[in-house]
Design an enzyme around this catalytic site. Sequence first.
Site, PDB file in Angstrom:
ATOM      1  N   CYS A 242       2.734   8.468   1.868  1.00 28.37           N
ATOM      2  CA  CYS A 242       3.147   7.484   2.867  1.00 28.37           C
ATOM      3  C   CYS A 242       3.567   6.219   2.132  1.00 28.37           C
ATOM      4  O   CYS A 242       2.774   5.643   1.377  1.00 28.37           O
ATOM      5  CB  CYS A 242       1.991   7.190   3.827  1.00 28.37           C
ATOM      6  SG  CYS A 242       2.394   5.958   5.096  1.00 28.37           S
TER       7      CYS A 242
ATOM      8  N   CYS B 286      -2.671  -3.570  15.018  1.00 25.55           N
ATOM      9  CA  CYS B 286      -2.285  -3.059  13.706  1.00 25.55           C
ATOM     10  C   CYS B 286      -2.689  -3.979  12.561  1.00 25.55           C
ATOM     11  O   CYS B 286      -2.424  -5.185  12.593  1.00 25.55           O
ATOM     12  CB  CYS B 286      -0.774  -2.842  13.686  1.00 25.55           C
ATOM     13  SG  CYS B 286      -0.170  -2.150  12.136  1.00 25.55           S
TER      14      CYS B 286
ATOM     15  N   GLU C 244       0.820  -1.210   0.000  1.00 25.02           N
ATOM     16  CA  GLU C 244       0.000   0.000   0.000  1.00 25.02           C
ATOM     17  C   GLU C 244       0.856   1.262   0.000  1.00 25.02           C
ATOM     18  O   GLU C 244       1.917   1.311   0.636  1.00 25.02           O
ATOM     19  CB  GLU C 244      -0.897   0.040   1.241  1.00 25.02           C
ATOM     20  CG  GLU C 244      -2.009  -0.985   1.243  1.00 25.02           C
ATOM     21  CD  GLU C 244      -2.906  -0.866   2.461  1.00 25.02           C
ATOM     22  OE1 GLU C 244      -3.802  -1.697   2.611  1.00 25.02           O
ATOM     23  OE2 GLU C 244      -2.704   0.072   3.271  1.00 25.02           O
TER      24      GLU C 244
ATOM     25  N   CYS D  33       2.400  -5.665  16.402  1.00 25.56           N
ATOM     26  CA  CYS D  33       1.589  -4.834  17.296  1.00 25.56           C
ATOM     27  C   CYS D  33       0.152  -5.354  17.270  1.00 25.56           C
ATOM     28  O   CYS D  33      -0.411  -5.589  16.200  1.00 25.56           O
ATOM     29  CB  CYS D  33       1.640  -3.378  16.857  1.00 25.56           C
ATOM     30  SG  CYS D  33       3.316  -2.686  16.897  1.00 25.56           S
TER      31      CYS D  33
ATOM     32  N   CYS E  14      -3.748   1.469   7.920  1.00 24.43           N
ATOM     33  CA  CYS E  14      -2.640   0.985   7.100  1.00 24.43           C
ATOM     34  C   CYS E  14      -2.651  -0.547   7.063  1.00 24.43           C
ATOM     35  O   CYS E  14      -2.711  -1.206   8.093  1.00 24.43           O
ATOM     36  CB  CYS E  14      -1.327   1.481   7.681  1.00 24.43           C
ATOM     37  SG  CYS E  14       0.110   0.943   6.746  1.00 24.43           S
TER      38      CYS E  14
ATOM     39  N   CYS F 130       4.854  -7.487   8.020  1.00 21.77           N
ATOM     40  CA  CYS F 130       5.572  -6.902   9.154  1.00 21.77           C
ATOM     41  C   CYS F 130       5.690  -7.929  10.272  1.00 21.77           C
ATOM     42  O   CYS F 130       4.740  -8.656  10.564  1.00 21.77           O
ATOM     43  CB  CYS F 130       4.815  -5.670   9.665  1.00 21.77           C
ATOM     44  SG  CYS F 130       5.639  -4.801  11.022  1.00 21.77           S
TER      45      CYS F 130
END
Length: 353
Positions: free
Chosen positions: A105, A119, A92, A116, A341, A112
């Site tokens: 961004c 997230c 993205e 977290c 995100c 990832c």
Amino acid sequence: MTKPSIYGLTLAQLTDWLQERGHKRSRALQAWDWLYRKRAASFEAMTDVNGDCLALLAEHYAFETLTEHTKQESSDGTVKFLFRLHDGNLIETVLMRHKFGLSVCVTTQVGCNIGCSFCASGLISKSRDLSAGEIAEQIMKVQFYLDAAGQGERVSHVVVMGIGEPFDNFENLVDFLNIVKDHKGLAIGAKHITVSTSGLADKIIAFTDRGLGVNLAISLHAPNNELRTRIMKINRAIPIEKLMAAIDYYISKNKRRITLEYILLRDVNDRQEHALELAELIGDRRPSVNVNLIPYNPVDEHSQYQRSEQTAIRDFYDTLKKQNVSVSVRLEHGTDIDAACGQLRSKQMKASG
């Protein structure tokens, strides 16, 4: 083997690469100008560059290593792009409109591993790092989108806050920053670039030592170790004390504020006691720190978390203000599209099985 992106070379790297193969430095400067100032869409479009030089570049590098898969446009002017990489992975990139300019961004990793618990970006584990070229090409794709609109707009700001942990892809991140900062190219000033990290303390120190001059934002999200470990597993390896020591090192070497990002989660970290504890943690760093409060964008897969009430956000803000802490509330963008995100990518991957 897939050719790497031509956008992955700094001007110095491009110059060295061509000179090692018998070409003059001036040809690197010509090609660079076509890439970033004239924004050529192919090597063939570089009409005044030596033909042998262009053939050599075309043999080893690609102009396009990512293609547009999906695009969402918000009523507020935010545009979220879902790009497909050469290996089929999706990333993205987001264009945001501000009073001060146009900000993009960018994503630095496919997935990832920070994990977290709130997230959307971390719903899918990291499969690989992006190259410097794949990161820079995101900026160029957005700039081509703006060029096609014919309004003369240009990308003026960059935030490295997309999918992935930027400091877990350190060298490619540094090359990317040097590419977009170069005054002969996109010329995006260091003060207009912000890199966000979950708090890799050793990389914060290494990043500080590179002297890149860009802004740094830390995803803090909790004022104590017990709470931060509960919502961010990275805190087990790098507790707040170690993170704050790295922040102190950054502050000592830079003449600008650092941003502490704080996502407000209803009844988890948004009480007045948390605000007071955060102010105490910041302590005498107050002149060098700004707290950016972030209203949470709910994610289906993390239903245990909800957005804080407006009164809680206001009270948290007011409490920090009364403690003489510089604080802001992030202006929201794209709330009528997949705002969080990683959300669009996750939905597309689930839809395709």
